[in-house]
Structure formats: structure tokens, C-alpha cells
Design a protein around this motif. Structure first.
Motif, PDB file in Angstrom:
ATOM      1  N   SER A  11       4.791   6.780  45.379  1.00 10.23           N
ATOM      2  CA  SER A  11       4.799   7.587  44.151  1.00 10.23           C
ATOM      3  C   SER A  11       5.561   8.891  44.365  1.00 10.23           C
ATOM      4  CB  SER A  11       3.367   7.887  43.706  1.00 10.23           C
ATOM      5  OG  SER A  11       2.686   6.701  43.404  1.00 10.23           O
ATOM      6  N   SER A  18      13.635  10.319  41.159  1.00  8.03           N
ATOM      7  CA  SER A  18      13.892  10.470  39.724  1.00  8.03           C
ATOM      8  C   SER A  18      14.148  11.925  39.360  1.00  8.03           C
ATOM      9  CB  SER A  18      12.744   9.885  38.897  1.00  8.03           C
ATOM     10  OG  SER A  18      11.538  10.552  39.179  1.00  8.03           O
ATOM     11  N   TYR A  49      10.857  11.339  33.819  1.00  4.73           N
ATOM     12  CA  TYR A  49       9.764  10.401  33.574  1.00  4.73           C
ATOM     13  C   TYR A  49      10.299   9.012  33.247  1.00  4.73           C
ATOM     14  CZ  TYR A  49       5.659   8.174  31.609  1.00  4.73           C
ATOM     15  OH  TYR A  49       4.637   7.293  31.354  1.00  4.73           O
ATOM     16  N   CYS A  50      11.303   8.955  32.374  1.00  7.66           N
ATOM     17  CA  CYS A  50      11.896   7.659  32.007  1.00  7.66           C
ATOM     18  C   CYS A  50      12.498   6.977  33.235  1.00  7.66           C
ATOM     19  CB  CYS A  50      12.981   7.855  30.952  1.00  7.66           C
ATOM     20  SG  CYS A  50      12.413   8.668  29.455  1.00  7.66           S
ATOM     21  N   SER A  52      11.771   7.419  36.303  1.00  7.00           N
ATOM     22  CA  SER A  52      10.788   7.045  37.326  1.00  7.00           C
ATOM     23  C   SER A  52      10.255   5.624  37.116  1.00  7.00           C
ATOM     24  CB  SER A  52       9.634   8.049  37.358  1.00  7.00           C
ATOM     25  OG  SER A  52       8.884   8.013  36.169  1.00  7.00           O
ATOM     26  N   HIS A  53      10.231   5.144  35.872  1.00  5.67           N
ATOM     27  CA  HIS A  53       9.811   3.759  35.636  1.00  5.67           C
ATOM     28  C   HIS A  53      10.761   2.790  36.349  1.00  5.67           C
ATOM     29  CE1 HIS A  53       7.547   5.596  32.359  1.00  5.67           C
ATOM     30  NE2 HIS A  53       6.807   4.491  32.348  1.00  5.67           N
ATOM     31  N   TYR A  54      12.037   3.011  36.162  1.00  2.90           N
ATOM     32  CA  TYR A  54      13.027   2.093  36.737  1.00  2.90           C
ATOM     33  C   TYR A  54      13.088   2.211  38.252  1.00  2.90           C
ATOM     34  CZ  TYR A  54      13.976   1.427  31.893  1.00  2.90           C
ATOM     35  OH  TYR A  54      13.815   1.147  30.565  1.00  2.90           O
ATOM     36  N   ALA A  56      10.516   2.999  40.089  1.00  2.00           N
ATOM     37  CA  ALA A  56       9.294   2.313  40.535  1.00  2.00           C
ATOM     38  C   ALA A  56       9.456   0.800  40.447  1.00  2.00           C
ATOM     39  CB  ALA A  56       8.091   2.760  39.696  1.00  2.00           C
ATOM     40  N   PHE A  57      10.107   0.307  39.389  1.00  2.00           N
ATOM     41  CA  PHE A  57      10.322  -1.135  39.262  1.00  2.00           C
ATOM     42  C   PHE A  57      11.086  -1.686  40.462  1.00  2.00           C
ATOM     43  CE2 PHE A  57      10.228  -0.826  34.344  1.00  2.00           C
ATOM     44  CZ  PHE A  57       8.843  -0.880  34.350  1.00  2.00           C
ATOM     45  N   SER A  86       3.850  -0.957  39.219  1.00  2.00           N
ATOM     46  CA  SER A  86       4.957  -0.040  38.955  1.00  2.00           C
ATOM     47  C   SER A  86       4.545   1.054  37.979  1.00  2.00           C
ATOM     48  CB  SER A  86       6.167  -0.798  38.407  1.00  2.00           C
ATOM     49  OG  SER A  86       6.654  -1.713  39.360  1.00  2.00           O
ATOM     50  N   LEU A  87       3.789   0.674  36.952  1.00  2.00           N
ATOM     51  CA  LEU A  87       3.310   1.670  35.986  1.00  2.00           C
ATOM     52  C   LEU A  87       2.345   2.655  36.649  1.00  2.00           C
ATOM     53  CD1 LEU A  87       2.848  -0.533  32.803  1.00  2.00           C
ATOM     54  CD2 LEU A  87       4.690   1.088  33.301  1.00  2.00           C
ATOM     55  N   THR A  90       4.316   5.045  38.633  1.00  2.00           N
ATOM     56  CA  THR A  90       4.982   5.967  37.709  1.00  2.00           C
ATOM     57  C   THR A  90       4.028   7.052  37.222  1.00  2.00           C
ATOM     58  OG1 THR A  90       6.505   4.245  36.998  1.00  2.00           O
ATOM     59  CG2 THR A  90       6.233   6.112  35.529  1.00  2.00           C
TER      60      THR A  90
END
Length: 149
Positions: A11, A18, A49-50, A52-54, A56-57, A86-87, A90
Motif C-alpha cells: 500500500s 501514484s 487516488y485514481c 493508485s487503483h491501476y 494496485a491492480f 487491489s481495492l 488502494t
């Protein structure tokens, strides 16, 4: 405990990557080339934030940080574990980002305070110098003229 450390470590990496891509000067040309916040791709790399999703994926399967188990088997189970883990990474990264912001902002406040103190000191020196020059000029004009030869 080891899994918990890995969850927090991944994390933190997600937050760092990110944040760096979305905010630091080194990636400004990439953000500009992708259209800044005016295009979908540009917004994707301009929002920590946006992004960080990708991140994490990608990092969750690369690191094997599957923090959430599901009871569904097969590829749907793996996909759910990947998505939910992943979520979770994030969300934890978002909390790290808030902590980072407070630390960074407090450091910024210290730097601004130092800069303000330096400016005040420089202003006082300048005023003192101007007063000294003005007093010197006044003393020269008040002294009696020298007798003629």
C-alpha cells in the motif's frame, strides 16, 4: 503478521508511485502529453487516488498480496480476490496519502515560517540601514559650515 506487513508495504509503494507520477515535476511532461486533467488519460495520471487503483491492480498480483479471501473458486474467485485485494490496497494507500499530506504540509508550514522570518529579518536590516543613512545625512546637514579660508 508477515501478511499484514506486506499489505501495508505494498500500500505504501502504491501511494508513493501514484503520488510521484501524479504530482512530481519529473512526470509533468507525461501528464501534459496525455492532456492534463482535460482528457481521460491525462486525468488518470494527474489524480493520485485514481492512479493508485491501476498501480494496485498491477502490484497486487506481482507481489502476491491477496489480503481478501473469497469462497468462490476458479477464475471468478481469483478475479474477485484480485479486485477486492487491489481495492483494499488502494484504500490503505489513500490513508497513507492523507498522512503523507499532513507531514508534507507541516514541513511546508515550517519552510514558510522560516522564509517569513528570513524576510522579516531582511526587512529589518534594510529599514535599519535606511534609518542609519538618513541619520547620517541629517547629522551632516546640521553640522556648522566650515569657516572659509
Amino acid at each position: 503478521m508477515e501478511n499484514l506487513f506486506q499489505l501495508f508495504a505494498v500500500s505504501a509503494v502504491v501511494m508513493g508511485v501514484s503520488q510521484t507520477i501524479a504530482r512530481e515535476r519529473i512526470f509533468a511532461p507525461l501528464r501534459e502529453r496525455l492532456g492534463g486533467k482535460d482528457t481521460w488519460w491525462g486525468y488518470l495520471v494527474s489524480c493520485p487516488y485514481c492512479l493508485s487503483h491501476y498501480v494496485a491492480f498491477v502490484l497486487v498480483p506481482l507481489t502476491g498480496t491477496y489480503a481478501i479471501d473469497v469462497v468462490v473458486g476458479g477464475w471468478p474467485g481469483w478475479a474477485l480476490e484480485w479486485l477486492l485485494s487491489s481495492l483494499l490496497v488502494t484504500v490503505i494507500a489513500a490513508f497513507f496519502r492523507v498522512i503523507f499530506w499532513f507531514v508534507d504540509e507541516s514541513q511546508g508550514l515550517v519552510r514558510r515560517r522560516q522564509r517569513t522570518e528570513e524576510e522579516e529579518t531582511a526587512t529589518k536590516r534594510l529599514v535599519r540601514k535606511q534609518v542609519e543613512q538618513q541619520v547620517s545625512v541629517e547629522e551632516d546637514s546640521e553640522s556648522p559650515p566650515a569657516p572659509p579660508h
